[in-house]
Scaffold this motif. Sequence first.
Motif, PDB file in Angstrom:
ATOM      1  N   LEU A  83      -2.543  14.286   4.534  1.00 28.62           N
ATOM      2  CA  LEU A  83      -3.315  13.053   4.388  1.00 28.62           C
ATOM      3  C   LEU A  83      -3.667  12.761   2.944  1.00 28.62           C
ATOM      4  N   LYS A  84      -3.838  13.809   2.136  1.00 21.39           N
ATOM      5  CA  LYS A  84      -4.218  13.605   0.743  1.00 21.39           C
ATOM      6  C   LYS A  84      -3.194  12.783  -0.016  1.00 21.39           C
ATOM      7  N   LYS A  85      -1.941  12.860   0.444  1.00 22.90           N
ATOM      8  CA  LYS A  85      -0.880  12.147  -0.258  1.00 22.90           C
ATOM      9  C   LYS A  85      -0.791  10.676   0.162  1.00 22.90           C
ATOM     10  N   TRP A  86      -1.566  10.289   1.181  1.00 23.58           N
ATOM     11  CA  TRP A  86      -1.547   8.887   1.595  1.00 23.58           C
ATOM     12  C   TRP A  86      -2.354   8.004   0.650  1.00 23.58           C
ATOM     13  N   TYR A  87      -3.436   8.592   0.085  1.00 19.57           N
ATOM     14  CA  TYR A  87      -4.370   7.791  -0.679  1.00 19.57           C
ATOM     15  C   TYR A  87      -3.693   7.177  -1.900  1.00 19.57           C
ATOM     16  N   GLY A  88      -4.017   5.906  -2.166  1.00 15.90           N
ATOM     17  CA  GLY A  88      -3.466   5.260  -3.352  1.00 15.90           C
ATOM     18  C   GLY A  88      -3.182   3.794  -3.114  1.00 15.90           C
ATOM     19  N   LYS A  89      -2.534   3.172  -4.122  1.00 15.40           N
ATOM     20  CA  LYS A  89      -2.192   1.755  -4.072  1.00 15.40           C
ATOM     21  C   LYS A  89      -0.700   1.603  -3.799  1.00 15.40           C
ATOM     22  N   TYR A  90      -0.348   0.563  -3.039  1.00 14.91           N
ATOM     23  CA  TYR A  90       1.041   0.276  -2.700  1.00 14.91           C
ATOM     24  C   TYR A  90       1.300  -1.195  -3.004  1.00 14.91           C
ATOM     25  N   TYR A  91       2.316  -1.438  -3.847  1.00 16.60           N
ATOM     26  CA  TYR A  91       2.568  -2.792  -4.320  1.00 16.60           C
ATOM     27  C   TYR A  91       4.021  -2.888  -4.792  1.00 16.60           C
ATOM     28  N   PRO A  92       4.527  -4.102  -4.966  1.00 20.16           N
ATOM     29  CA  PRO A  92       5.927  -4.267  -5.409  1.00 20.16           C
ATOM     30  C   PRO A  92       6.161  -3.606  -6.766  1.00 20.16           C
ATOM     31  N   GLY A  93       7.232  -2.844  -6.858  1.00 21.28           N
ATOM     32  CA  GLY A  93       7.614  -2.226  -8.117  1.00 21.28           C
ATOM     33  C   GLY A  93       7.041  -0.854  -8.346  1.00 21.28           C
ATOM     34  N   ASP A  94       6.286  -0.313  -7.377  1.00 14.26           N
ATOM     35  CA  ASP A  94       5.685   0.999  -7.603  1.00 14.26           C
ATOM     36  C   ASP A  94       6.631   2.142  -7.247  1.00 14.26           C
ATOM     37  N   GLU A  95       7.736   1.835  -6.556  1.00 19.78           N
ATOM     38  CA  GLU A  95       8.677   2.877  -6.145  1.00 19.78           C
ATOM     39  C   GLU A  95      10.108   2.379  -6.331  1.00 19.78           C
ATOM     40  N   TYR A  96      11.034   3.313  -6.372  1.00 20.14           N
ATOM     41  CA  TYR A  96      12.445   2.952  -6.553  1.00 20.14           C
ATOM     42  C   TYR A  96      12.935   2.156  -5.353  1.00 20.14           C
ATOM     43  N   HIS A  97      12.696   2.720  -4.156  1.00 22.35           N
ATOM     44  CA  HIS A  97      13.000   1.975  -2.929  1.00 22.35           C
ATOM     45  C   HIS A  97      11.723   1.250  -2.517  1.00 22.35           C
ATOM     46  N   ASP A  98      11.634   0.021  -2.911  1.00 21.01           N
ATOM     47  CA  ASP A  98      10.368  -0.704  -2.806  1.00 21.01           C
ATOM     48  C   ASP A  98      10.242  -1.401  -1.463  1.00 21.01           C
ATOM     49  N   LYS A  99       9.357  -0.866  -0.610  1.00 22.52           N
ATOM     50  CA  LYS A  99       9.167  -1.452   0.710  1.00 22.52           C
ATOM     51  C   LYS A  99       8.206  -2.632   0.690  1.00 22.52           C
ATOM     52  N   GLU A 100       7.383  -2.731  -0.396  1.00 21.60           N
ATOM     53  CA  GLU A 100       6.368  -3.784  -0.429  1.00 21.60           C
ATOM     54  C   GLU A 100       6.928  -5.138  -0.861  1.00 21.60           C
ATOM     55  N   ASP A 101       8.192  -5.165  -1.256  1.00 21.29           N
ATOM     56  CA  ASP A 101       8.887  -6.437  -1.485  1.00 21.29           C
ATOM     57  C   ASP A 101       9.751  -6.677  -0.252  1.00 21.29           C
ATOM     58  N   VAL A 102       9.254  -7.586   0.625  1.00 18.82           N
ATOM     59  CA  VAL A 102       9.877  -7.762   1.932  1.00 18.82           C
ATOM     60  C   VAL A 102      11.051  -8.734   1.876  1.00 18.82           C
ATOM     61  N   GLY A 103      11.207  -9.442   0.771  1.00 18.53           N
ATOM     62  CA  GLY A 103      12.292 -10.413   0.639  1.00 18.53           C
ATOM     63  C   GLY A 103      11.745 -11.802   0.398  1.00 18.53           C
ATOM     64  N   ASP A 104      11.155 -12.409   1.440  1.00 13.89           N
ATOM     65  CA  ASP A 104      10.580 -13.731   1.256  1.00 13.89           C
ATOM     66  C   ASP A 104       9.082 -13.657   0.973  1.00 13.89           C
ATOM     67  N   TRP A 105       8.535 -12.452   0.937  1.00 14.54           N
ATOM     68  CA  TRP A 105       7.139 -12.290   0.535  1.00 14.54           C
ATOM     69  C   TRP A 105       6.897 -10.852   0.096  1.00 14.54           C
ATOM     70  N   GLN A 106       5.758 -10.636  -0.580  1.00  8.41           N
ATOM     71  CA  GLN A 106       5.394  -9.317  -1.087  1.00  8.41           C
ATOM     72  C   GLN A 106       3.953  -9.007  -0.688  1.00  8.41           C
ATOM     73  N   VAL A 107       3.630  -7.697  -0.654  1.00  9.40           N
ATOM     74  CA  VAL A 107       2.306  -7.294  -0.187  1.00  9.40           C
ATOM     75  C   VAL A 107       1.726  -6.225  -1.113  1.00  9.40           C
ATOM     76  N   TRP A 108       0.427  -6.296  -1.310  1.00 10.58           N
ATOM     77  CA  TRP A 108      -0.330  -5.306  -2.063  1.00 10.58           C
ATOM     78  C   TRP A 108      -1.429  -4.759  -1.142  1.00 10.58           C
ATOM     79  N   TYR A 109      -1.585  -3.431  -1.047  1.00 12.79           N
ATOM     80  CA  TYR A 109      -2.681  -2.877  -0.265  1.00 12.79           C
ATOM     81  C   TYR A 109      -3.047  -1.506  -0.791  1.00 12.79           C
ATOM     82  N   ARG A 110      -4.189  -0.984  -0.287  1.00 16.66           N
ATOM     83  CA  ARG A 110      -4.675   0.335  -0.692  1.00 16.66           C
ATOM     84  C   ARG A 110      -5.023   1.163   0.534  1.00 16.66           C
ATOM     85  N   ILE A 111      -4.830   2.483   0.429  1.00 15.00           N
ATOM     86  CA  ILE A 111      -5.336   3.423   1.430  1.00 15.00           C
ATOM     87  C   ILE A 111      -6.365   4.297   0.716  1.00 15.00           C
TER      88      ILE A 111
END
Length: 847
Positions: free
Chosen positions: A816-844
């Motif tokens: 669970l400790k590894k879940w905490y953080g911010k998730y947004y477009p461009g934060d990872e190589y395989h970017d799941k937060e860029d959905v194509g026609d929209w993008q999402v930013w969220y925090r755990i």
Amino acid sequence: MAISIRPEEKYAFLFTGDVGERYENDVIKVFNTLTEFYGYPIDHIWVVSGGGSFPNATFPGSNALLASTEAVLKDALEAFTKAARTIDTDRPAGTLNNAFLYFTGKGSRETVGIFDTSLLVINGVEPTDGTAIKISGNWLKTALQIDEEQTAIAGSDVTDNDLLANCQIDVYFEQSYGGGFYDDAPTALNVLPSPNWSFTSACSNGETSSGGTTGSDFTDAWTNGLKLVTLSSGPNSGKYADELTAGTEDITNLKVSLRKAWTYAKDVTTNSGDYSEAGPAGDEIKYLGLPAFLIRDGVSPVAWYESPDIYLTHPGDGYAAQDDLYHESENNRINIDVKNSGTHPVRSFWMGHMVFFSGGGGAGEPEVINLTSATVLKSGDTYPYTYDYLFSTTTHRCIKAKARLTQIFDEDIDTDNTDDVDWHVTDEDCEAQRNLDKFNPPPPPPEQPAPEPDNADVDEEIPEEEAEPDPEDEDNGSRSMRNIRGFKEHIYCIRNIFKKPHKFLIVFPEDYRDYKKYFRIEWFKMNGNLYKNLTALEIVEKPYMHIPVKLEPGETMNILFYLALLPGVDFSKEIRLPFDILVDVDKDIMYQIKGKIRKTGFHELKSEYAPFSGITVVVSQGKGSTITGKVTDRNNKPVPGSLVFIHTINERQSAVTMTNKEGFYIMPRINSDSYKLMAETDKWHTKKKTVFISDGDKLELVFNEKEAIPGKSVKVILDKIRILNDHDPCLKGKGELVFTSFVSVDDSKPQVVRLPGEGVYKVSDKAGKNTIDLGVTIFEGAATKSLEIKITGRELDKYDPDDDLNRYSRVFGGDLKKWYGKYYPGDEYHDKEDVGDWQVWYRIVRM
């Protein structure tokens, strides 16, 4: 024209030509009814007797005198009429003073000239006595239009007969063939310029009196009807006078007219005689007073909307004293004192109230009730209404309330633009209370390095320093106890409730600069409720310090207010800082508030701005509060090195400390506030406890593993969505979109959130106009092994089928400790937060 509701514009003349017990008792009944129930000031009442001296002893404070001759009686009437006809310079337009005249005593029916005339004896001897001095209706008519030279009143020349132009005159003859006086006086009075009068007789022109040896049974019933006493007998038994049928008057208006009072008295007496009430065509309804309701403002201009009549108490929590502090998650009993500021008693009325964010709304919870008082609410009396309200996670609330005789509906008090202009700007019977934020910052302790976790030794009795976790360990959410000392952060809300764009001003108190040596205050606009996405608001220095805010219709701005005590500051006095919120007034609003605008205290703004709401900050030097306690396992053994988290209810401020080798923890010298606390180890954490701690208090909280819950509490906060392809932007230049989030843990049923809660987002795919700032919590709960987040979106088409956007989906597992953080477009190589026609930013985040 309506009769004035103000006591200072009511006058009465009470006369008895005889001092017998029955007449004296009737005068006392009428006097008490006028003063206790209808707001007549005692010094505005003339109590006159034709013989004896009873007025001086029975009516202290009134204009009591003996008038045993016609000349003295005429002089007394002249003094009365001169006072009653006077117009106060601030009398509301379209209203009349009230002049009430009551006559009783012995009389006779005699031939005067060729007319059969009713006469009232004024010198206390028998009517058959040849020396008796008597008056008739025509004498009264002449006396009321005492003919003198022009007299300047209220800046204009008027004659004495302007008693009728400036007053509603109500004449009541009880005893002495009273009906006969109506044959003369009203007919004569009716030819004068403004016949605003009524005439009541208790007995006909052929009757000597209306029963009773210790007083008139008619007067007894007549006053009972005016005092809202139910009928005790007859076909209308159990009814109030306002419920009786009388001419064309509404029987449900909860007011007692003079015609209804006569109908009430006639219902229980036999010799009620003739009665007539006359006036302008179609206006036969006359009242001795009218009710009005007031939920009082404070003293202007210091505190326009800071009401002493809306306040909070906290019974059951040890804080039952009156205050204006909202204790989150505690018992908040809202008290609303409704005053009958008019001059007519009421037995029932409507009240509406609403709990809402500061500055005009944001969200509200309206409630309308019909209040039936256990006793009659007389002129000047106050009705206390209380109800319990649990304030949740938003620190500050305002309360507004209104009361009136006619029914109130939810739309009259909520923020749907139906009646809000009248509510906030004009009527004296409406109230919007300020936010009152009392702040007792303790002196900050000297800065010292935090002890190492391995040396987390804290003496429970003599706390020298709290034990803090390793500041390098970001995973434990380390925050210093300094984070809840010496400063506060609160969120306020300003909402444009009007139908047009308006400019609002947050005006600083004039002496604000004098206190800048003690603390600093900053104001930020919160963009999409994001704590870290703030924009500093511009403070305009001249000609007065203020923050200008322009809002579109229905637009809401959340403002983060920050107050920090400066280092080394020590002061003893209480500092009160009222920040007033004004709204510009356009022609439409000016038309509605003409003559009613509140004084702003800022002369250069008087014609441009009106009071809207406000925030009052009260700062005083605090002693500091302490929370201490112990963390134990299920066998009641101390748990050293466990973490104890604390955060304010509004989640603006938080900190964490660590238990020592004996399992003790301490949080000294913190701000008085409402907090939530929780203890945690690597294997378990406890349920949260909510507390309110006052300044100088010491509170002990014990956490035990018996309260442990599985997993760790996490929160998912959806910060922002950006649209890259609006599928249908051509109709209005904006696409209409809705989103739905589905978040589940450990294969459980998902928590579902619709975004927005109601309506749609209108967003295009053009840069700068394609971002939706949210800051919305879409999940809060405990997790042990997995967390799954799904977000769907749909673009709504008016003429074509709706378009589904690409779906976002992500699953978290493992540590669970590894879940905490911010998730947004461009934060990872395989970017799941860029959905194509929209993008999402969220925090755990960990709770």
